[in-house]
Design a protein around this motif. Structure first.
Motif, PDB file in Angstrom:
ATOM      1  N   SER A 281      52.794  51.879  71.737  1.00 40.45           N
ATOM      2  CA  SER A 281      52.835  50.470  71.357  1.00 40.45           C
ATOM      3  C   SER A 281      52.244  50.208  69.982  1.00 40.45           C
ATOM      4  O   SER A 281      52.680  49.281  69.286  1.00 40.45           O
ATOM      5  CB  SER A 281      52.103  49.629  72.411  1.00 40.45           C
ATOM      6  OG  SER A 281      50.758  50.062  72.560  1.00 40.45           O
ATOM      7  N   ASN A 282      51.261  51.016  69.557  1.00 45.21           N
ATOM      8  CA  ASN A 282      50.633  50.739  68.268  1.00 45.21           C
ATOM      9  C   ASN A 282      51.519  51.131  67.082  1.00 45.21           C
ATOM     10  O   ASN A 282      51.155  50.901  65.936  1.00 45.21           O
ATOM     11  CB  ASN A 282      49.272  51.439  68.153  1.00 45.21           C
ATOM     12  CG  ASN A 282      49.371  52.952  68.191  1.00 45.21           C
ATOM     13  OD1 ASN A 282      50.255  53.509  68.836  1.00 45.21           O
ATOM     14  ND2 ASN A 282      48.473  53.623  67.504  1.00 45.21           N
ATOM     15  N   GLN A 283      52.703  51.718  67.355  1.00 44.89           N
ATOM     16  CA  GLN A 283      53.620  52.052  66.275  1.00 44.89           C
ATOM     17  C   GLN A 283      54.743  51.026  66.099  1.00 44.89           C
ATOM     18  O   GLN A 283      55.539  51.134  65.164  1.00 44.89           O
ATOM     19  CB  GLN A 283      54.231  53.442  66.519  1.00 44.89           C
ATOM     20  CG  GLN A 283      53.227  54.573  66.430  1.00 44.89           C
ATOM     21  CD  GLN A 283      53.868  55.937  66.627  1.00 44.89           C
ATOM     22  OE1 GLN A 283      55.085  56.080  66.575  1.00 44.89           O
ATOM     23  NE2 GLN A 283      53.042  56.937  66.851  1.00 44.89           N
ATOM     24  N   LEU A 284      54.803  50.055  66.979  1.00 44.05           N
ATOM     25  CA  LEU A 284      55.911  49.100  66.917  1.00 44.05           C
ATOM     26  C   LEU A 284      55.927  48.336  65.598  1.00 44.05           C
ATOM     27  O   LEU A 284      56.996  48.144  65.002  1.00 44.05           O
ATOM     28  CB  LEU A 284      55.835  48.117  68.085  1.00 44.05           C
ATOM     29  CG  LEU A 284      56.996  47.120  68.151  1.00 44.05           C
ATOM     30  CD1 LEU A 284      58.310  47.830  68.466  1.00 44.05           C
ATOM     31  CD2 LEU A 284      56.722  46.024  69.181  1.00 44.05           C
ATOM     32  N   ALA A 357      37.943  40.793  75.728  1.00 38.83           N
ATOM     33  CA  ALA A 357      37.487  39.690  74.872  1.00 38.83           C
ATOM     34  C   ALA A 357      38.043  39.813  73.462  1.00 38.83           C
ATOM     35  O   ALA A 357      38.516  38.833  72.875  1.00 38.83           O
ATOM     36  CB  ALA A 357      35.960  39.669  74.833  1.00 38.83           C
ATOM     37  N   ASN A 358      38.016  41.006  72.899  1.00 35.45           N
ATOM     38  CA  ASN A 358      38.520  41.189  71.542  1.00 35.45           C
ATOM     39  C   ASN A 358      40.040  41.158  71.477  1.00 35.45           C
ATOM     40  O   ASN A 358      40.610  40.740  70.463  1.00 35.45           O
ATOM     41  CB  ASN A 358      37.978  42.489  70.944  1.00 35.45           C
ATOM     42  CG  ASN A 358      36.555  42.339  70.455  1.00 35.45           C
ATOM     43  OD1 ASN A 358      36.049  41.232  70.318  1.00 35.45           O
ATOM     44  ND2 ASN A 358      35.892  43.449  70.192  1.00 35.45           N
ATOM     45  N   ARG A 359      40.714  41.576  72.549  1.00 37.58           N
ATOM     46  CA  ARG A 359      42.178  41.415  72.579  1.00 37.58           C
ATOM     47  C   ARG A 359      42.538  39.943  72.558  1.00 37.58           C
ATOM     48  O   ARG A 359      43.488  39.520  71.884  1.00 37.58           O
ATOM     49  CB  ARG A 359      42.761  42.095  73.819  1.00 37.58           C
ATOM     50  CG  ARG A 359      42.779  43.605  73.753  1.00 37.58           C
ATOM     51  CD  ARG A 359      43.729  44.202  74.777  1.00 37.58           C
ATOM     52  NE  ARG A 359      43.343  43.945  76.148  1.00 37.58           N
ATOM     53  CZ  ARG A 359      42.547  44.732  76.866  1.00 37.58           C
ATOM     54  NH1 ARG A 359      42.041  45.829  76.320  1.00 37.58           N
ATOM     55  NH2 ARG A 359      42.257  44.449  78.124  1.00 37.58           N
ATOM     56  N   THR A 360      41.764  39.138  73.285  1.00 35.34           N
ATOM     57  CA  THR A 360      42.016  37.693  73.324  1.00 35.34           C
ATOM     58  C   THR A 360      41.815  37.072  71.947  1.00 35.34           C
ATOM     59  O   THR A 360      42.600  36.217  71.517  1.00 35.34           O
ATOM     60  CB  THR A 360      41.074  37.014  74.335  1.00 35.34           C
ATOM     61  OG1 THR A 360      41.314  37.563  75.637  1.00 35.34           O
ATOM     62  CG2 THR A 360      41.320  35.512  74.378  1.00 35.34           C
ATOM     63  N   ILE A 361      40.779  37.492  71.239  1.00 38.87           N
ATOM     64  CA  ILE A 361      40.509  36.976  69.893  1.00 38.87           C
ATOM     65  C   ILE A 361      41.682  37.244  68.961  1.00 38.87           C
ATOM     66  O   ILE A 361      42.156  36.349  68.246  1.00 38.87           O
ATOM     67  CB  ILE A 361      39.218  37.599  69.328  1.00 38.87           C
ATOM     68  CG1 ILE A 361      37.997  37.026  70.037  1.00 38.87           C
ATOM     69  CG2 ILE A 361      39.110  37.364  67.818  1.00 38.87           C
ATOM     70  CD1 ILE A 361      36.698  37.705  69.657  1.00 38.87           C
ATOM     71  N   ASP A 365      45.808  34.714  66.928  1.00 39.46           N
ATOM     72  CA  ASP A 365      46.456  34.639  65.619  1.00 39.46           C
ATOM     73  C   ASP A 365      47.498  35.737  65.440  1.00 39.46           C
ATOM     74  O   ASP A 365      47.776  36.174  64.317  1.00 39.46           O
ATOM     75  CB  ASP A 365      45.408  34.732  64.503  1.00 39.46           C
ATOM     76  CG  ASP A 365      44.403  33.593  64.548  1.00 39.46           C
ATOM     77  OD1 ASP A 365      44.826  32.444  64.720  1.00 39.46           O
ATOM     78  OD2 ASP A 365      43.191  33.878  64.435  1.00 39.46           O
ATOM     79  N   ALA A 366      48.067  36.173  66.536  1.00 36.20           N
ATOM     80  CA  ALA A 366      48.992  37.306  66.480  1.00 36.20           C
ATOM     81  C   ALA A 366      50.320  36.924  65.839  1.00 36.20           C
ATOM     82  O   ALA A 366      50.831  35.817  66.014  1.00 36.20           O
ATOM     83  CB  ALA A 366      49.245  37.840  67.892  1.00 36.20           C
ATOM     84  N   SER A 367      50.887  37.877  65.097  1.00 37.15           N
ATOM     85  CA  SER A 367      52.239  37.729  64.557  1.00 37.15           C
ATOM     86  C   SER A 367      53.234  37.947  65.699  1.00 37.15           C
ATOM     87  O   SER A 367      52.851  38.431  66.774  1.00 37.15           O
ATOM     88  CB  SER A 367      52.470  38.762  63.458  1.00 37.15           C
ATOM     89  OG  SER A 367      52.479  40.076  64.011  1.00 37.15           O
ATOM     90  N   TYR A 374      50.852  42.891  72.470  1.00 33.50           N
ATOM     91  CA  TYR A 374      49.829  42.384  73.391  1.00 33.50           C
ATOM     92  C   TYR A 374      50.422  42.109  74.771  1.00 33.50           C
ATOM     93  O   TYR A 374      49.820  42.439  75.800  1.00 33.50           O
ATOM     94  CB  TYR A 374      49.192  41.117  72.836  1.00 33.50           C
ATOM     95  CG  TYR A 374      48.220  41.370  71.715  1.00 33.50           C
ATOM     96  CD1 TYR A 374      47.143  42.239  71.883  1.00 33.50           C
ATOM     97  CD2 TYR A 374      48.362  40.744  70.485  1.00 33.50           C
ATOM     98  CE1 TYR A 374      46.254  42.480  70.851  1.00 33.50           C
ATOM     99  CE2 TYR A 374      47.480  40.982  69.442  1.00 33.50           C
ATOM    100  CZ  TYR A 374      46.421  41.842  69.642  1.00 33.50           C
ATOM    101  OH  TYR A 374      45.537  42.085  68.622  1.00 33.50           O
ATOM    102  N   ASN A 375      51.590  41.500  74.795  1.00 25.97           N
ATOM    103  CA  ASN A 375      52.212  41.192  76.086  1.00 25.97           C
ATOM    104  C   ASN A 375      52.547  42.467  76.842  1.00 25.97           C
ATOM    105  O   ASN A 375      52.369  42.539  78.067  1.00 25.97           O
ATOM    106  CB  ASN A 375      53.481  40.350  75.874  1.00 25.97           C
ATOM    107  CG  ASN A 375      53.177  38.939  75.445  1.00 25.97           C
ATOM    108  OD1 ASN A 375      52.074  38.442  75.657  1.00 25.97           O
ATOM    109  ND2 ASN A 375      54.139  38.279  74.818  1.00 25.97           N
TER     110      ASN A 375
END
Length: 439
Positions: A281-284, A357-361, A365-367, A374-375
């Motif tokens: 997922s981190n390469q998308l 908590a940090n994922r929520t932060i 402001d996610a693109s 994230y979803n």
């Protein structure tokens, strides 16, 4: 895996960062070698790999850490990925390793060498893991000791070029599809898109552990220190891909080599010639930035026991067993995973944050492409609560294993060996690699 260069050719950038404007930035020797400077300030060396963007944001985070912990000074050491582990291995051999350094899927190899600090005494005090995903906590506990703190997480999924599905007039698959449906969709896409277009890349190697987990097996049984599969288990997987390739739904062996799926400069996903592949997922975001075709992440086809997909550590922090300042090393790691300011600076560069908590932060402001990630990772995290799977570890000697697996796939694809013979040779070779690297 990482290409290795001679240590002597490394272009290593030494970055000295301090929150105290009056501190001399050149003091990397003398008192620094003993771990403190003249003012009694604790000094830690921290080493990581990556590109210049990662170097910049890592040093920005270090700056904030020092502002919050003025008694701890961080000396940063940044290396290109191509020579990082050569440098680390040299330092470990000479007893000069950094206090804190990053590791990836090869963390097991270093844990077996007894060069990593047991962080267990600091968990619950200097190091708070309460909000970390359980899978990530378990990943760092090797041989009963907390030896690694994941700094980012990802989850593998099927990346789909939705423009090609639309062009072919093929509806997007259901989330609970299986491998037979995957093969059928791949062939339908290839047939309808026409010559030179393909439904999917071949991900025999990258998907092997997922396939095994779906059947109650795994590549490496960390608890028992053994391989987690038998020859018959992987024979079915190789046969699946041979049949899918012969029916025409898979990228040809020639293109698989000349335009590999993980090379964004050549990937057929980017050039609009392949509709699907397996992707962390981190390469998308990197893939999406190079094409106007919309890309999404979709659940991996299911097996008898579910998807077999878990939150995986993209990379993380370990401390040198001989560090003179283990408590301060633990404080630095806690900042890296829990501090909201750190999360805002570091973003998703090393994967999504490992704490909710940090994922929520960051999600606030996610693109659009970050929102997809994230979803999807949230979907995986929730699914593992009802369909738990063992944490994935690379077997000892993983670089050799991966190369052997790739060679086996090519031998089958180019007709140099039939599947049965190739898998027999592969399994026996895997045993040799495993036994050699266990010593």
């Amino acid at each position: 895996m990482l290409k290795r260069l001679m240590v002597g050719t490394l272009a290593t950038l030494m970055l000295f960062v301090t929150a105290c404007s009056g501190t001399d930035h050149t003091g990397a020797t003398g008192d620094a070698e003993q771990g403190t400077d003249a003012g009694g300030q604790v000094e830690l060396r921290m080493m990581w790999w990556g590109d210049q963007k990662r170097a910049d944001i890592t040093n920005e985070a270090i700056q904030v850490f020092q502002e919050k912990h003025p008694n701890i000074k961080i000396v940063g050491e940044f290396s290109p990925s191509s020579g990082y582990f050569d440098k680390l291995n040299t330092q470990l051999a000479s007893g000069t390793a950094a206090d804190v350094f990053f590791l990836g899927g090869n963390v097991v190899d270093y844990a077996k060498k007894n060069v990593l600090l047991d962080l267990e005494p600091y968990v619950g005090t200097e190091l708070n893991l309460d909000d970390m995903d359980t899978t990530m906590v378990d990943y760092g506990r090797i041989d009963g000791k907390m030896q690694h703190i994941s700094a980012g997480a990802n989850a593998r999924g099927i990346v789909i070029n939705t423009a090609l599905f639309e062009q072919a007039g093929v509806p997007l698959p259901e989330q609970d599809w299986d491998w037979d449906e995957f093969a059928a969709v791949s062939k339908e896409l290839s047939d309808k898109l026409g010559s030179g277009m393909f439904g999917t890349y071949n991900f025999t190697v990258d998907g092997m552990d997922i396939y095994l987990k779906q059947r109650g097996k795994q590549l490496y049984d960390m608890e028992n220190g053994t391989l987690g599969f038998e020859q018959a288990d992987i024979l079915e997987w190789f046969e699946y891909w041979e049949e899918a390739t012969e029916t025409g739904g898979v990228v040809t062996p020639e293109l698989q080599v000349s335009a590999p799926h993980d090379d964004t400069s050549k990937s057929l996903l980017i050039t609009g010639k392949a509709a699907m592949s397996l992707l962390p997922s981190n390469q998308l975001a990197a893939f999406q930035s190079l094409t106007e075709d919309p890309l999404i992440l979709h659940p991996v086809p299911r097996g008898p026991k579910g998807t077999g997909v878990v939150f995986e550590s993209s990379q993380g922090l370990s401390a040198y067993a001989n560090t003179k300042h283990p408590k301060e090393a633990a404080i630095l790691m806690d900042f890296w995973i829990n501090d909201p300011d750190a999360a805002r600076i570091l973003g998703n560069d090393r994967g999504v944050p490992v704490t909710e908590a940090n994922r929520t932060i960051l999600q606030e402001d996610a693109s659009p492409v970050e929102e997809i990630v994230y979803n999807y990772t949230s979907l995986v995290s929730e699914a593992t609560k009802t369909e738990p799977f063992d944490v994935s570890y690379n077997p000892p000697g993983f670089a050799e294993f991966s190369k052997l697996a790739q060679t086996t796939t090519q031998e089958i694809g180019f007709g140099r060996k039939n599947v049965e013979q190739a898998v027999n040779d592969f399994y026996n070779g895997t045993i040799r690699i495993f036994e050699t690297n266990q010593q």
